[in-house]
Design an enzyme around this catalytic site. Sequence first.
Site, PDB file in Angstrom:
ATOM      1  N   HIS A 144       3.541   7.116   5.532  1.00  0.00           N
ATOM      2  CA  HIS A 144       2.334   7.779   6.042  1.00  0.00           C
ATOM      3  C   HIS A 144       1.543   6.963   7.052  1.00  0.00           C
ATOM      4  CE1 HIS A 144       0.252   5.375   2.925  1.00  0.00           C
ATOM      5  NE2 HIS A 144      -0.839   5.587   3.634  1.00  0.00           N
ATOM      6  N   HIS A 177       0.823  -1.227   0.000  1.00  0.00           N
ATOM      7  CA  HIS A 177       0.000   0.000   0.000  1.00  0.00           C
ATOM      8  C   HIS A 177       0.852   1.271   0.000  1.00  0.00           C
ATOM      9  CE1 HIS A 177      -2.995   2.990   0.947  1.00  0.00           C
ATOM     10  NE2 HIS A 177      -2.479   3.185   2.152  1.00  0.00           N
ATOM     11  N   ASP A 233     -20.951  16.698 -24.777  1.00  0.00           N
ATOM     12  CA  ASP A 233     -19.505  16.588 -24.653  1.00  0.00           C
ATOM     13  C   ASP A 233     -19.012  15.163 -24.422  1.00  0.00           C
ATOM     14  OD1 ASP A 233     -20.635  16.572 -22.194  1.00  0.00           O
ATOM     15  OD2 ASP A 233     -19.372  18.131 -21.313  1.00  0.00           O
ATOM     16  N   GLU A 274       0.564   5.542  12.675  1.00  0.00           N
ATOM     17  CA  GLU A 274      -0.808   5.131  12.994  1.00  0.00           C
ATOM     18  C   GLU A 274      -0.928   3.622  13.200  1.00  0.00           C
ATOM     19  OE1 GLU A 274      -5.139   5.218  10.760  1.00  0.00           O
ATOM     20  OE2 GLU A 274      -3.671   6.780  10.300  1.00  0.00           O
ATOM     21  N   ASP A 275      -0.202   2.830  12.410  1.00  0.00           N
ATOM     22  CA  ASP A 275      -0.438   1.379  12.377  1.00  0.00           C
ATOM     23  C   ASP A 275       0.707   0.525  12.906  1.00  0.00           C
ATOM     24  OD1 ASP A 275      -2.933   1.800  11.294  1.00  0.00           O
ATOM     25  OD2 ASP A 275      -2.245   1.660   9.227  1.00  0.00           O
ATOM     26  N   ASP A 286      -3.158   8.423  -0.919  1.00  0.00           N
ATOM     27  CA  ASP A 286      -3.548   7.335  -0.011  1.00  0.00           C
ATOM     28  C   ASP A 286      -4.989   6.913  -0.276  1.00  0.00           C
ATOM     29  OD1 ASP A 286      -3.699   5.654   2.339  1.00  0.00           O
ATOM     30  OD2 ASP A 286      -4.633   7.321   3.400  1.00  0.00           O
TER      31      ASP A 286
END
Length: 723
Positions: A58, A34, A246, A62-63, A125
């Site tokens: 990133h 990821h 269009d 957090e993880d 993300d």
Amino acid sequence: MNKEHVQIVKKAYEFASICHKNQFRQSGEPYIVHPIQVASILSTLRMDPETISAGLLHDVVEDTGAELSDIKELFGDDISLIVDGVTKLGKIKYKSNQEQLAENHRKLLLAMCKDIRVMIVKLADRLHNMRTLKHLKPEKQRRISRETLEIYAPLADRLGIGTIKWELEDISLRYLNPQQYYRIVNLMNSKRNERVAYIAEAVKEVQRQVKQMGLKNVEVYGRPKHLYSIYRKMVIKKKQFKQIYDLLAVRCIVDSIKDCYAVLGAIHTKWSPMPGRFKDYIAMPKANMYQSLHTTVIGPGGRPLEVQIRTKKMHKVAEYGVAAHWAYKEGVTDEVKQSSDNNRLNWFKRIIEMQEDADSASDFMEGVKGDLFGDHVYAFTPQGDVLELPKGAGPLDMAYLIHTDIGNHTVGSRVNGKIEPLDYQIETGDIVEIMTSSSSAGPSQDWVKLVSTSRAKHKIRQYFKARDREKNVAAGKEILTKAIKESGYEVNDILTKENMDRVLKKTYHNHEDDIYAELGFGNKQPTGIINLLTADIRDKAEKKRMEQQQKDILENHQTIEKNVDEVNKSNKRKKSSDGIVIEGVDNLLVRLSHCCSPVPGDKVVGYITKGRGVSVHRADCPNILKDHERLVSVRWNIADDDHTLFNANVEVQGYNRNNLLNDVIKKVSAMCRQINSVEGKVDHEKTATISLKLGIKNVQQLEMIIDHMKNIPDVYVVKRPFM
């Protein structure tokens, strides 16, 4: 990038790879895939080394067990700031998911105001998460898609990053309204060859006209229409597919602005322009920096044709938006890039103002969605200044946008030289004059109903709060004291200076009387304040609960290890009644899991349960991916002449037309001897979901049945669900 920049990115990858080791996504793939894909999207936008490194890092705070201080020490302040901005507020406990979600969004938007790269990383993300959304449950797919349409696609549009905006919108539509999504796909494909030939003819003719003018380096090509924009025109403007002009579009990329208008003249000379279908976004750019000429003409064969004309620089901004200004260039300093963004993206200031005006995170996000992410109109002041307002805004909204004092002293408005009431809705191109008077009595309570922007509503309420402040403070103290008692807490234990200081910091107020005034006025609820006041007490209780939980897990783990050691002593193979062999284990109960219903031919793994033997799952089953220490190796042991049937779950989604269920059952009956159960339901969007339990010999037979069912008319998706 040079070698030094590559080393920064490589170092970030290696750190992320170590942090995410032994972590897996719902799809079953290693988690590190990821962040690698997020970094890949950022590199496609040609972002600088710090941004790409932040993309790789990133999720580590957090993880994983990594701390923000680790990122700052190893990678510096810039990367640390971006990672912190993207990191959710996961360690703070809130009363509701909506409250936490709103706080996360608020934190993200305010971090973006400090460094725009925070939002660019978050968009990358979200884009990769949307690309892999199929591995989540349907209700979660819809929730994430709705959030993407409401927050992230509009943000990508505001930042001018068209490539990300279009893909986010199309994927969201696929999960929110699959019936319309696949219908548009089928309509687009139905006459694809005819449209391709038409575009090729139009491109050839434009190239001929450009060549006659002597212009060089002009790129002309056909432009595909995005599904969500077609859907919006069909739903909002109530148009039929054939009425959308269009769908057929040509884009011309030239060297200079002068060439843009020259090509426009050549096209209007060749084909007649359609009235009201010309837009000059070069003379008046959109708020997201987009510039281009749009015209719709009666093209070859008398069919409408849209043409877009822009310079190479404009095209880069149209595709990458603000990312085009942050793309790394040797010798361009951060100050130069930041000042460029500040000049162009003055709507950041409005985000800061909304933060100051908002009473809660939810109010803040409602204001952002309504005032910044909705449709807009552009009005002129009598002095010729252009003001951007949300669609539906009136003179009072414009007055408060200019200045609070002007809003408070407004007595009327003149639009295009004509007196109009204060509930008039401003349209693009209106010249609006706000009429004020120093002797005005001030706002009326009814004004809140006349305005549509959160800023104007807040300023009007603020006026009345200031007027009745003392009364509201006294009422607020009484409301909070009573609510604390009803929650089972002692007032003196909760209303300490330390606790109130923490609440002031979290609610962005300067004095505790401000909070009491908000409560007394009815702008805040006491439950939210109590939630903040009792944060330490609840954190200690949660910590104690987690310690006990870890202790229980350790004891269970030791019991499982003991059981496994005992059964491994026999060092034999055991064949179960389900045709499964467990390597090196004897006398252990074996059963096939109901959550993923494995059948012979599937890759399988055993999961040691508490007191119920070994449960056999498909290797990609999300229910066992996170607990690798309880997995054992198993394999199928089915004889060729064994005719045992195994239960397999199949889910079919499609448009709820007449005889859909009948067609599905007929197709399955022709290929399968045993249908054990059939269930069906229809949602409010007329999407039918049919769940079948089939008796299957092996995975090859099941895959053949699934492939044949996908060919049934109006069937969108056929899959093996996880229960």
